[in-house]
Scaffold this active site. Structure first.
Site, PDB file in Angstrom:
ATOM      1  N   TRP A 157       1.071  -0.985  -0.350  1.00 51.94           N
ATOM      2  CA  TRP A 157       0.053   0.196   0.523  1.00 51.94           C
ATOM      3  C   TRP A 157       0.357   1.449  -0.283  1.00 51.94           C
ATOM      4  CZ3 TRP A 157       1.686   2.503   3.950  1.00 51.94           C
ATOM      5  CH2 TRP A 157       2.389   1.898   5.190  1.00 51.94           C
ATOM      6  N   LYS A 181      -2.669  -8.292  -8.079  1.00 49.78           N
ATOM      7  CA  LYS A 181      -3.037  -8.031  -7.447  1.00 49.78           C
ATOM      8  C   LYS A 181      -2.411  -6.662  -6.117  1.00 49.78           C
ATOM      9  CE  LYS A 181      -2.951  -9.045  -2.986  1.00 49.78           C
ATOM     10  NZ  LYS A 181      -3.592  -7.821  -1.641  1.00 49.78           N
ATOM     11  N   PRO A 182      -3.052  -5.659  -6.310  1.00 49.51           N
ATOM     12  CA  PRO A 182      -2.855  -4.292  -5.157  1.00 49.51           C
ATOM     13  C   PRO A 182      -2.916  -4.551  -3.948  1.00 49.51           C
ATOM     14  CG  PRO A 182      -4.735  -3.702  -6.411  1.00 49.51           C
ATOM     15  CD  PRO A 182      -4.747  -5.126  -6.546  1.00 49.51           C
ATOM     16  N   GLU A 256      11.333  -8.442  -2.996  1.00 50.28           N
ATOM     17  CA  GLU A 256      10.886  -6.904  -2.439  1.00 50.28           C
ATOM     18  C   GLU A 256      10.906  -6.721  -1.320  1.00 50.28           C
ATOM     19  OE1 GLU A 256      13.551  -5.676  -6.016  1.00 50.28           O
ATOM     20  OE2 GLU A 256      13.184  -4.893  -3.786  1.00 50.28           O
ATOM     21  N   CYS A 290      10.416   1.677   2.420  1.00 55.36           N
ATOM     22  CA  CYS A 290      11.344   0.312   3.057  1.00 55.36           C
ATOM     23  C   CYS A 290      12.486   0.445   2.717  1.00 55.36           C
ATOM     24  CB  CYS A 290      11.374  -0.685   1.538  1.00 55.36           C
ATOM     25  SG  CYS A 290      11.505  -0.062   0.499  1.00 55.36           S
ATOM     26  N   GLU A 387      11.909  -3.397  11.238  1.00 53.88           N
ATOM     27  CA  GLU A 387      11.234  -1.797  10.864  1.00 53.88           C
ATOM     28  C   GLU A 387      10.256  -1.262  11.176  1.00 53.88           C
ATOM     29  OE1 GLU A 387       9.636  -3.312   6.543  1.00 53.88           O
ATOM     30  OE2 GLU A 387      10.749  -2.052   5.945  1.00 53.88           O
TER      31      GLU A 387
HETATM   32  N1  LIG Z   1      11.548  -3.571  -1.025  1.00 55.21           N
HETATM   33  C1  LIG Z   1      10.803  -3.327  -1.231  1.00 55.21           C
HETATM   34  O1  LIG Z   1      10.707  -2.490  -2.602  1.00 55.21           O
HETATM   35  C2  LIG Z   1       9.391  -2.861  -0.629  1.00 55.21           C
HETATM   36  C3  LIG Z   1       8.592  -2.043  -1.035  1.00 55.21           C
HETATM   37  C4  LIG Z   1       7.285  -1.191  -0.052  1.00 55.21           C
HETATM   38  C5  LIG Z   1       7.404  -1.879   1.241  1.00 55.21           C
HETATM   39  N2  LIG Z   1       8.370  -3.289   1.217  1.00 55.21           N
HETATM   40  C6  LIG Z   1       7.672  -3.739   2.663  1.00 55.21           C
HETATM   41  O2  LIG Z   1       6.679  -4.113   2.771  1.00 55.21           O
HETATM   42  C7  LIG Z   1       5.569  -4.307   4.130  1.00 55.21           C
HETATM   43  C8  LIG Z   1       5.012  -2.709   4.224  1.00 55.21           C
HETATM   44  O3  LIG Z   1       3.685  -3.231   2.705  1.00 55.21           O
HETATM   45  P1  LIG Z   1       2.779  -3.763   3.629  1.00 55.21           P
HETATM   46  O4  LIG Z   1       2.083  -3.892   5.249  1.00 55.21           O
HETATM   47  O5  LIG Z   1       1.546  -3.901   2.392  1.00 55.21           O
HETATM   48  O6  LIG Z   1       3.093  -5.888   3.498  1.00 55.21           O
HETATM   49  P2  LIG Z   1       2.558  -6.880   3.445  1.00 55.21           P
HETATM   50  O7  LIG Z   1       3.552  -8.077   3.309  1.00 55.21           O
HETATM   51  O8  LIG Z   1       1.633  -7.058   4.523  1.00 55.21           O
HETATM   52  O9  LIG Z   1       1.509  -6.658   2.496  1.00 55.21           O
HETATM   53  C9  LIG Z   1       2.293  -6.697   1.060  1.00 55.21           C
HETATM   54  C10 LIG Z   1       0.936  -7.654  -0.172  1.00 55.21           C
HETATM   55  O10 LIG Z   1       0.463  -8.792   0.336  1.00 55.21           O
HETATM   56  C11 LIG Z   1      -0.310  -8.952   0.641  1.00 55.21           C
HETATM   57  N3  LIG Z   1      -0.688  -9.616   1.723  1.00 55.21           N
HETATM   58  C12 LIG Z   1      -0.847 -10.147   2.345  1.00 55.21           C
HETATM   59  N4  LIG Z   1      -1.095 -12.030   2.868  1.00 55.21           N
HETATM   60  C13 LIG Z   1      -0.621 -12.637   1.742  1.00 55.21           C
HETATM   61  C14 LIG Z   1      -0.558 -13.353   1.678  1.00 55.21           C
HETATM   62  N5  LIG Z   1      -1.250 -14.626   2.765  1.00 55.21           N
HETATM   63  N6  LIG Z   1      -1.140 -14.424   0.809  1.00 55.21           N
HETATM   64  C15 LIG Z   1      -0.825 -13.169  -0.535  1.00 55.21           C
HETATM   65  N7  LIG Z   1      -0.955 -11.856  -0.323  1.00 55.21           N
HETATM   66  C16 LIG Z   1      -0.520 -11.433   1.078  1.00 55.21           C
HETATM   67  C17 LIG Z   1      -1.295  -7.900   0.505  1.00 55.21           C
HETATM   68  O11 LIG Z   1      -2.624  -8.078  -0.058  1.00 55.21           O
HETATM   69  C18 LIG Z   1      -0.359  -6.624   0.091  1.00 55.21           C
HETATM   70  O12 LIG Z   1      -0.951  -6.608  -1.042  1.00 55.21           O
HETATM   71  C19 LIG Z   1       6.963  -3.308   4.874  1.00 55.21           C
HETATM   72  O13 LIG Z   1       7.405  -4.277   5.180  1.00 55.21           O
HETATM   73  C20 LIG Z   1       8.184  -2.657   3.563  1.00 55.21           C
HETATM   74  O14 LIG Z   1       9.713  -2.654   3.983  1.00 55.21           O
HETATM   75  C21 LIG Z   1       9.264  -3.723   0.871  1.00 55.21           C
HETATM   76  O1  LIG Z   2       8.826   1.605   0.099  1.00 54.15           O
HETATM   77  C1  LIG Z   2       9.396   1.110  -1.018  1.00 54.15           C
HETATM   78  C2  LIG Z   2      10.216   1.289  -2.021  1.00 54.15           C
HETATM   79  O2  LIG Z   2      10.608   1.186  -3.025  1.00 54.15           O
HETATM   80  C3  LIG Z   2      10.623   3.579  -1.896  1.00 54.15           C
HETATM   81  S1  LIG Z   2      11.266   4.178  -2.858  1.00 54.15           S
HETATM   82  O3  LIG Z   2      10.316   4.830  -3.227  1.00 54.15           O
HETATM   83  O4  LIG Z   2      11.531   2.663  -4.318  1.00 54.15           O
HETATM   84  O5  LIG Z   2      12.453   4.777  -2.472  1.00 54.15           O
END
Ligand SMILES: NC(=O)c1ccc[n+]([C@@H]2O[C@H](COP(=O)([O-])OP(=O)(O)OC[C@H]3O[C@@H](n4cnc5c(N)ncnc54)[C@H](O)[C@@H]3O)[C@@H](O)[C@H]2O)c1
Ligand SMILES: O=C[C@H](O)CS(=O)(=O)O
Length: 484
Positions: A157, A181-182, A256, A290, A387
């Site tokens: 999100w 799937k967003p 990621e 992240c 985190e």
């Molecule tokens: N490395 C990167 O580029 C990056 C970028 C953005 C966010 N993040 C990480 O994402 C986390 C925050 O985002 P979040 O709260 O949306 O993460 P999340 O893992 O809770 O959810 C991410 C996605 O996974 C889906 N999801 C959740 N449970 C699932 C399941 N059992 N099966 C299939 N899909 C499922 C969610 O609906 C959502 O679309 C943080 O840890 C952040 O560091 C990493």
């Molecule tokens: O949260 C994760 C994103 O990848 C951050 S960034 O906009 O790519 O720096």
């Protein structure tokens, strides 16, 4: 109330096989504005059956898409880029409404996300193979690269636009088809991208967007044999689960995941520059990225000066609804996010840390939280290991290079890291010794489309962006020609 110039961008249905449809059982779920609690609209709550149909639709068109000349694919992606930029303001308004980040950051996200489409529209024409000297004069060896096929993407999100384009731009460029799937909190940006994808000329069925029950949708994506790769951006915990689910079918994975970025200020740093870098690295998106600085290490000789300067900058931050002018800090995404921030703060203070500024929910209420600085932080505290994903800047002291590198590397994460220093031998040595996929030197922001974004250890697999990101959607085929 969300007011758009192009009202067709606000969708309340999902996009499967070129059609805008409701869930089979007509179930819906509301999309809320985190700043106000208002319902923006509702979207279908889909599950396994709709996901299966989307995968089948993608499979039906993928091979013809891959057969089209690369220049044709490139031109259609360029059309998509142009349409996204022409609708930048509306797309930014959608991001701010459903996720809460300030409009200026949302506009930046739209441009950042579009830059991946622009970059891979160009790279589409540069998928090269090899010829290899063969072990015999009657033989020839050709190595060709072909698209993986149908890929599934699951995204978070916090960047509801750019995390999608960062994945599907390279996939489409090389000839893959996709089912996305967003996050259920922020589906509207994804649906708006599908509106513009269709207008750009991407064939029906090539891009599909399913919104709803993540477990049911993810379960189909990880078990359906047509899906040859799952690319996921989100928490390490969910990434681990999806990796386990995908193992049964040996699916390729792009992960990621979470981060725990160290931000190191050496005593030879430009302190004012380091403060500027810490502000953007820590408080961008209210600390919900992240790659945010999760731990700030300051060498003991400049610790008090840095803490004082940082606190002065934090005091200037304007908190509020991201849709209002000059607001630079919006709400956190939900109550769970606020609870985690509060748990980290309570733990740190109970173990001896001292709050320099902020430290509590903002007077605006809801999920607004005061930008916070905590000092005298140590590695025994949760903020050192987990985190935070919120606007807390924990300041650690360190003595020398060896000390801080050991502290910085003492984590299972390995996504982004940052440090400020001037001495070039120190710069090279520290950059080489930090165990992270990405190192920002004298900068607090390092994300762009031309560089390989990604992590090591439990921060993920693969890279997004750059020429390296293309290979994640290609298979290598070796052809041996005999009797020549
Ligand atoms: N490395 C990167 O580029 C990056 C970028 C953005 C966010 N993040 C990480 O994402 C986390 C925050 O985002 P979040 O709260 O949306 O993460 P999340 O893992 O809770 O959810 C991410 C996605 O996974 C889906 N999801 C959740 N449970 C699932 C399941 N059992 N099966 C299939 N899909 C499922 C969610 O609906 C959502 O679309 C943080 O840890 C952040 O560091 C990493
Ligand atoms: O949260 C994760 C994103 O990848 C951050 S960034 O906009 O790519 O720096």
């Amino acid at each position: 109330m969300l007011k758009l110039t192009n009202e067709n961008l606000l969708k309340s249905q999902c996009y499967i096989d070129g059609e805008w449809i409701d869930a089979d059982n007509a179930e819906t779920m509301d999309v809320l504005n985190p700043a106000t609690g208002e319902v923006i609209t509702s979207v279908p709550k889909m599950g396994q059956a709709e996901t299966e149909r989307a995968i089948t639709a993608a499979n039906a068109v993928q091979k013809n898409w891959a057969k089209r000349p690369a220049k044709e694919r490139a031109n259609i992606l360029r059309n998509w880029f142009n349409l996204i930029m022409a609708n930048q303001e509306d797309l930014a308004q959608i991001i701010t409404a459903e996720m809460g980040k300030p409009l200026a950051e949302s506009r930046g996200e739209v441009a950042y996300g579009a830059s991946y489409i622009e970059w891979y529209a160009e790279e589409a024409k540069r998928v090269y193979g090899d010829t290899i000297p063969a072990p015999g004069d009657d033989k020839r060896i050709i190595v060709m690269k072909q698209p993986i096929g149908v890929i599934a993407s699951i995204t978070p999100w916090n960047f509801p636009n750019a995390m999608i384009t960062r994945k599907i731009a390279p996939a489409l460029a090389v000839g893959c088809a996709t089912v996305m799937k967003p996050a259920e909190q922020t589906p509207l940006s994804a649906l708006a991208l599908c509106v513009l994808a269709e207008e750009a000329g991407l064939p029906k069925g090539l891009v599909n967007c399913v919104v709803g029950d993540p477990v049911a949708i993810g379960g189909e994506m990880t078990s359906n044999d047509i899906i040859r790769k799952l690319t996921f951006t989100g928490s390490t915990e969910v990434g681990r689960l999806l990796m386990r689910q995908s193992a049964q079918h040996i699916k390729k994975l792009g992960l990621e995941l979470g981060g725990n970025a160290p931000f190191i200020v050496f005593d030879d740093a430009d302190i004012d520059a380091a403060v500027e870098g810490a502000m953007i690295s820590k408080y961008r998106n209210s600390g919900q990225t992240c790659v945010c600085a999760n731990r700030i290490y300051v060498q003991e000789g400049v610790y008090d000066q840095f803490a004082e300067k940082l606190a002065a900058k934090v005091a200037d931050l304007k908190i509020g609804n991201g849709a209002e002018d000059d607001v630079v800090q919006g709400p956190l995404i939900d109550d769970k996010a606020v609870a985690k921030v509060e748990a980290h703060l309570t733990d740190a203070v109970s173990k001896g840390a001292e709050i320099v500024c902020g430290g509590q929910r903002h007077e605006l209420g809801r999920t607004f939280f005061e930008p916070t600085i905590v000092k005298n932080v140590t590695k025994e505290m949760k903020v050192a290991r987990e985190e935070t994903f919120g606007p807390i800047a924990p300041l650690f002291r360190f003595k020398d290079d060896a000390d801080v590198i050991a502290q910085a590397n003492d984590t299972e994460y390995g996504l982004a890291s940052y440090f400020y220093a001037k001495d070039m031998s120190r710069v090279f040595r520290v950059a080489e010794e930090l165990e992270y996929g990405m190192v920002g030197v004298n900068t607090g922001i390092l994300s762009n489309e031309v560089a390989p974004f990604g992590g090591i250890k439990q921060s993920g697999l693969g890279r997004e962006g750059s020429k390296f990101g293309l290979d994640d959607y290609l298979e290598i085929k070796y052809v041996l020609l005999s009797e020549i």
